[in-house]
Design an enzyme around this catalytic site. Structure first.
Site, PDB file in Angstrom:
ATOM      1  N   SER A 188      -9.267  -5.671  -1.151  1.00 38.59           N
ATOM      2  CA  SER A 188      -8.058  -4.841  -1.069  1.00 38.59           C
ATOM      3  C   SER A 188      -8.407  -3.373  -0.890  1.00 38.59           C
ATOM      4  CB  SER A 188      -7.240  -4.968  -2.359  1.00 38.59           C
ATOM      5  OG  SER A 188      -6.324  -6.016  -2.272  1.00 38.59           O
ATOM      6  N   ASP A 239       2.664  -3.742   0.620  1.00 35.38           N
ATOM      7  CA  ASP A 239       1.943  -3.739  -0.658  1.00 35.38           C
ATOM      8  C   ASP A 239       2.914  -3.767  -1.832  1.00 35.38           C
ATOM      9  OD1 ASP A 239      -0.307  -3.235  -2.534  1.00 35.38           O
ATOM     10  OD2 ASP A 239      -1.360  -2.633  -0.721  1.00 35.38           O
ATOM     11  N   HIS A 279      -1.580  -1.143  -7.241  1.00 37.33           N
ATOM     12  CA  HIS A 279      -2.315  -1.602  -6.054  1.00 37.33           C
ATOM     13  C   HIS A 279      -1.896  -0.838  -4.795  1.00 37.33           C
ATOM     14  CE1 HIS A 279      -3.414  -4.581  -2.858  1.00 37.33           C
ATOM     15  NE2 HIS A 279      -4.346  -4.970  -3.705  1.00 37.33           N
TER      16      HIS A 279
END
Length: 716
Positions: free
Chosen positions: A493, A105, A176
């Site tokens: 996600s 990630d 994220h």
């Protein structure tokens, strides 16, 4: 590798020096970007076109792929999934204790309370990973929760040699990676909220699992070569679960490094969870449609974020809002201007709340214009079925559906001096209908392998609260950027790490289960009815029932997945048989298997999978003829010693579906039984898509093992 070389690394370096353009006096070591060990048998390098041609003629060459970019698919959800301390997946797996989840990630914010290691035991001795130091990140920032942090950007720098990377470490500057990793296995954090919304205790799906971050997605860009290096290292370090909230579109299996690398992970017993992508609601848009990984769609949960509009006559109406500013707005005059599409007329409104009506899909533009007009507030009434997409505004705003907005319109039109006030930061648990399939969630069939139904499953992905870097803005407010330790965002996600965390729980409870067994348990126990006992709806098709091309087998149910009764297992050999039937060349199969010693004597498109997809799309001269599609399946009994299962089929319009035998009798645990599913239909189906299911029901009613069936006239 020729015997003359002591390692693959020296072989690659020698090969590169032998083909180097003489005009360039660059050493072979500066050309080599990565030498991979597990994920693929090969390397990445910076080559001129003539050097690439020379490599293609060198001994041992199999194939090459141009490096390309990758995209990310951007608290309460654990309770929504039924996870609790009394019974089910949490206590049985001890909250995923000591299962290691690897995240590829944007990095991690180690100071987040979600990575607190209070009460955690020693790191498992099998762990070979590391905590790498870098910019604003030293190795002491890892602990017994966050047990590994590495970063990979050689591919990015090879592509952009003069680039300065702003945060050259595993530290997250995007948000994220912190969000996904805390969703999968964040520790308990009390008092979590997003400016008063979704307040409570935040926790991941597997709160006692360990996390390792492999940063391969950068603010400056993201490249496949770095992603591949991250997966390669994660396999070597010893992760149990790999979570990939990212993807690449439109690549064949043998040209998709993620598909190749995850095949290697699967062979090592690592469970891989991936996101389907955010290109919905259109068919054939999903990525990661790879047979050996779990592909996760995104759904809503039973929570709404709200604002209340109180009218001058004392009436009030509650709509949707995620405005992060002051919790209330005092009374202002309110004016109705129809569709708020004219910037000049909005500027004349000045110190009033504006009431806007959207009946022609212009909500996005109207919100933009009201924001620019800098008014005290906006009330939006719309027929858009997906209001959640708009509710995070930088100015005070509340959103209503047409029917709810009618009384507001009536009041404003009938009162000579209409007034209203606004109140925010309200969270409602137990909304009217949930879950629903999110509009943006990418749909199947898989373009890289259409014969295996994808996506596999749906998990919470819409408006999910999880940890966030404290110096990365979560949203814009009236006075500029706003910061918070938690953020609410949406995407596949977000659904992917929910499934990764559930996989960790199942791995913790059943260490001997294969990745295919874990996936099977999740799929066959998923539910397809919402809280009103009606079929789960698809927001992207105007709240019509969702199909398996959108939600896969249904919505994930961790506690049921713990004890599924029967499983559909699959080995490397089964996947190789599938590859052999896909008309790939020997070379292309070898790229995926990383070996020439595979066997193609039993090619079959019919993988032992817990779902079915059949194509009726003949474009020949006899569309009225009948054809039969047959599927062979084998199930393993992991429920009671002696058990009997009976088949229940739902009808598929215009098709004859049968199963033989329709009764399976098991005399002992781990016994396998086979059956055939037969679908008879026209050579060319009139409908684009019909779907139903096959459920094996255990005679005492304890187990129901359900598989979706799709028949379509699409072309595979």
């Amino acid at each position: 590798m020729p015997k003359a070389f002591s390692s693959h690394h020296t072989w690659y370096l020698t090969t590169l020096s032998s083909i180097s353009d003489k005009a360039e006096y660059s050493s072979s070591s500066s050309k080599l970007v990565y030498a991979y060990t597990n994920a693929i048998n090969g390397f990445s390098a910076v080559l001129s076109s003539s050097e690439l041609e020379a490599i293609k003629n060198s001994p041992g060459y199999v194939s090459s792929i141009k490096d390309t970019t990758v995209k990310a698919d951007t608290t309460h959800s654990s309770q929504f999934l039924g996870l609790n301390s009394d019974h089910g997946a949490w206590p049985v797996s001890d909250y995923g204790k000591d299962v290691i989840i690897g995240m590829v990630d944007t990095g991690v914010w180690p100071e987040s309370k979600s990575f607190n290691d209070d009460g955690m035991g020693d790191i498992p001795s099998r762990w070979k990973g590391e905590c790498e130091s870098g910019t604003k990140f030293n190795s002491s920032m890892c602990n017994k929760k966050l047990i590994g942090a590495r970063y990979f950007n050689k591919g990015l720098l090879a592509k952009n040699p003069n680039l300065t990377i702003s945060m050259n470490s595993a530290r997250d500057t995007d948000g994220h990676g912190t969000h996904t990793s805390s969703t999968a296995s964040g520790s308990y954090v009390e008092g979590a909220s997003f400016f008063g919304y979704a307040s409570g205790t935040a926790r991941g799906m597997a709160p006692k699992a360990r996390v390792a971050m492999y940063k391969a997605l950068w603010d400056e860009g993201a490249y496949l070569s770095d992603l591949l290096a991250a997966i390669d290292q994660a396999i070597m370090d010893g992760v149990d679960v790999l979570s990939l909230s990212l993807g690449i579109d439109g690549l064949a299996l043998y040209a998709d490094p993620v598909a190749i690398a995850t095949f290697a992970a699967m062979e090592k017993g690592i469970f891989v969870s991936t996101s389907s992508g955010n290109e919905g609601p259109y068919l054939e848009t999903l990525h990661n449609g790879t047979p050996w990984v779990l592909n996760v769609a995104a759904g809503t949960i039973d929570r709404e974020f709200q604002g209340t509009l109180t009218l001058g006559n004392g009436d009030s109406a509650t709509g949707l809002s995620l405005y992060p500013g002051n919790s209330s707005l005092s009374e202002f005059p309110i004016v109705f201007v129809g569709a708020c599409e004219n910037e000049n007329s909005l500027k004349k409104v000045q110190h009033k709340i504006v009431l806007c009506l959207d009946t022609n899909e212009t909500l996005s533009e109207q919100v933009y214009y009201v924001q620019n007009a800098k008014l005290p507030g906006g009330i939006f009434i719309s027929n858009n079925t997906d209001l959640a997409f708009f509710i995070q505004t930088s100015f005070p705003a509340v959103f209503f559906k047409l029917e709810e907005g009618q009384k507001i319109l009536d009041y404003v039109k009938s009162d000579n001096e209409p007034k209203a006030s606004l109140k925010f930061q309200e969270t409602l648990i137990g909304t009217k209908t949930f879950p629903k399939l999110a509009t943006y969630s990418s749909r199947g069939p898989s373009q890289s392998c259409p014969y295996v139904l994808k996506p596999d499953i749906m998990a919470p992905g819409d408006l999910i609260l999880a940890s966030w870097p404290s110096n990365s803005p979560v949203t814009d407010g009236i006075s500029g950027q706003l910061f918070n330790n938690f953020n609410i965002i949406s995407g596949t996600s977000m659904s992917c790490p929910h499934a990764s965390g559930v996989a960790a729980l199942l791995k913790g409870a059943h260490p001997d289960w294969s990745p295919a067994a874990i996936r099977s348990a999740m799929m066959t126990t998923a539910y397809v009815l919402d809280n009103t006992k009606n079929p789960i709806k698809d927001i992207g098709s105007n709240n019509q029932p969702a199909t398996p091309l959108g939600m896969g087998s249904g919505h994930i149910d961790p506690n049921k997945a713990l004890d599924p009764g029967l499983i559909y297992d699959a080995t490397s050999e089964d996947y190789i048989n599938l590859l052999c039937a896909l008309n790939f060349t020997a070379n292309q199969i070898q790229i995926i298997t990383r070996s020439a010693s595979y066997n193609c004597s039993n090619p079959s498109l019919d993988l032992n999978y817990p779902s079915f997809i059949a194509y009726f799309n003949a474009n020949d001269t006899n569309p009225d003829g009948v054809i039969v599609k047959e599927f062979q399946r084998s199930v393993t009994n992991i429920g009671g010693e002696k058990s009997i299962y009976n088949a229940k089929l739902t009808a598929l319009d215009g098709l004859n579906v049968s199963v033989s035998p329709d009764r399976l009798e098991f005399s002992k645990k781990y016994e396998k039984k086979s059956y055939k599913l037969r679908i008879e239909g026209p050579r060319l189906m009139k409908d684009l898509l019909v779907h139903g299911s096959l459920t094996w029901i255990e005679s005492s009613g304890k187990y129901e093992v359900r598989s979706p069936i799709v028949a379509t006239s699409l072309t595979p």
